[in-house]
Design an enzyme around this catalytic site. Sequence first.
Site, short mmCIF file in Angstrom:
data_model
loop_
_atom_site.label_atom_id
_atom_site.label_comp_id
_atom_site.label_asym_id
_atom_site.label_seq_id
_atom_site.Cartn_x
_atom_site.Cartn_y
_atom_site.Cartn_z
N LYS A 104 29.83 23.07 20.92
CA LYS A 104 28.81 22.28 20.21
C LYS A 104 27.59 23.15 19.91
CE LYS A 104 30.40 17.89 20.13
NZ LYS A 104 30.94 17.30 21.35
N LYS A 160 43.37 19.90 16.71
CA LYS A 160 43.00 18.61 17.27
C LYS A 160 42.55 17.60 16.23
CE LYS A 160 39.49 16.53 20.01
NZ LYS A 160 38.12 16.65 20.42
N LYS A 217 37.03 13.12 15.21
CA LYS A 217 36.12 12.55 14.22
C LYS A 217 35.29 13.64 13.55
CE LYS A 217 35.92 9.15 17.19
NZ LYS A 217 35.44 8.19 18.16
P1 TYM Z 1 36.04 10.92 22.84
O1 TYM Z 1 35.28 9.75 22.34
O2 TYM Z 1 35.93 12.19 22.09
O3 TYM Z 1 37.56 10.55 22.93
C1 TYM Z 1 37.99 9.42 23.66
C2 TYM Z 1 39.33 9.65 24.30
O4 TYM Z 1 40.28 10.01 23.31
C3 TYM Z 1 40.88 11.26 23.66
N1 TYM Z 1 41.14 12.02 22.44
C4 TYM Z 1 42.30 12.63 22.19
N2 TYM Z 1 43.44 12.67 22.91
C5 TYM Z 1 44.46 13.35 22.37
N3 TYM Z 1 44.40 13.97 21.16
C6 TYM Z 1 43.29 13.95 20.41
N4 TYM Z 1 43.24 14.55 19.24
C7 TYM Z 1 42.17 13.26 20.93
N5 TYM Z 1 40.90 13.03 20.47
C8 TYM Z 1 40.30 12.28 21.42
C9 TYM Z 1 39.88 11.97 24.55
O5 TYM Z 1 40.50 12.92 25.37
C10 TYM Z 1 39.31 10.81 25.31
O6 TYM Z 1 40.14 10.49 26.38
N6 TYM Z 1 33.55 12.46 26.85
C11 TYM Z 1 34.46 11.46 26.36
C12 TYM Z 1 33.94 10.04 26.51
C13 TYM Z 1 33.61 9.70 27.92
C14 TYM Z 1 34.56 9.44 28.97
C15 TYM Z 1 33.76 9.16 30.11
C16 TYM Z 1 35.95 9.44 29.03
C17 TYM Z 1 32.37 9.56 28.44
N7 TYM Z 1 32.46 9.22 29.76
C18 TYM Z 1 34.37 8.83 31.34
C19 TYM Z 1 36.54 9.12 30.25
C20 TYM Z 1 35.76 8.84 31.40
C21 TYM Z 1 34.70 11.72 24.88
O7 TYM Z 1 33.91 12.35 24.22
O8 TYM Z 1 35.77 11.16 24.38
#
Ligand code: TYM
Length: 329
Positions: free
Chosen positions: A111, A194, A197
């Site tokens: 980032k 990957k 968004k």
């Molecule tokens: P975020 O919002 O980017 O994504 C949410 C969840 O979706 C999964 N994910 C994917 N899995 C497989 N392939 C992909 N291309 C893909 N894109 C997204 C992510 O691995 C995630 O599980 N930091 C986290 C949000 C968060 C969180 C937490 C998650 C905040 N606190 C506590 C679990 C527990 C995030 O940015 O996810």
Amino acid sequence: METVLSGIRSTGNLHLGNYYGALRNFVKMQQENKCFFFIADYHSLTTHPDPKLLHGNVKNVLTEYLAAGIDPEISTIYVQSDVPEVCELYLLLNMHAYMGELAKTSSFKEKARKHPDNINAGLLTYPTLMAADILMHNADKVPVGKDQEQHLEMTRKFARRFNNLYQVEYFKEPVAYNFGNELIKIPGLDGSGKMGKSEGNCIYLNEDPKSIEKKVKRALTDSGPTVPNSPKPDCIENLFTILKVVSTDDVVAHFEEKWNTAEIRYGDLKKQLAEDIIKTIAPIRERILAIQNDDDYLHKVAMQGREKARESASKTLREVREIMGIRSF
Ligand code: TYM
């Protein structure tokens, strides 16, 4: 019964990556565990979203959690900012989180490289807030995609450090709920590693069939194999990875064979892939359309979730304060 916590940032609509990374097998997950699903709106603030759009995005994720099949009568669904206890736990954990380890995280480095004009402290301490989310309910398991593996590792480190420092066995060390397989990474249709968004290469759960067909048709491919059993280039491997999660084993085997005999026609592969994505998404999309304007229902679910989440969070916070020696007069 084990506790499971799943989190998704409120930066837009849910895509196939979120679905397969964090929600797959949710029926089993909900039946066998005490589940919390939350919308990480504080986490989304690191990129300074437009205040006018923030609530709409929270509403989208709430709607799509429900449409994907999360049952608010069995599980707890809540919005992160509705549970202020997380902020205090975040602050307390930050006292034991070190600058060096936070700055070394790959997501921070990436980032910071992409947005050198906005390397804020929230971004640096992103993993501490995530650890607070997880430890607040003392979760055993966290369903995540491959991209969150390092954050989960840091959560374990913070939990261990807390326990060692205060000579307690308080926090559990949470592991990934990996649905019995390796942690998954759903790739983008643009040949990139990957679906995400910010990468702009997603298929969304609320996307209409025509648009899905168009996106899949435009997915990057090469000129095709010329000799049997050649290794697949990344862009083709990506299409097969998505095919493996949305299609049946027979379909996958058919296209694997066509690849291996160098007879594959990408037009056929894409047609099948689009069809199976549309089929997977159809019931979710239908439910999204049915509930997205039902503000009373969404309000009720969020308030019910907030209540249950705060109950669990305040218990943890009370105990953590006690352990750390914080007492009021
Ligand atoms: P975020 O919002 O980017 O994504 C949410 C969840 O979706 C999964 N994910 C994917 N899995 C497989 N392939 C992909 N291309 C893909 N894109 C997204 C992510 O691995 C995630 O599980 N930091 C986290 C949000 C968060 C969180 C937490 C998650 C905040 N606190 C506590 C679990 C527990 C995030 O940015 O996810």
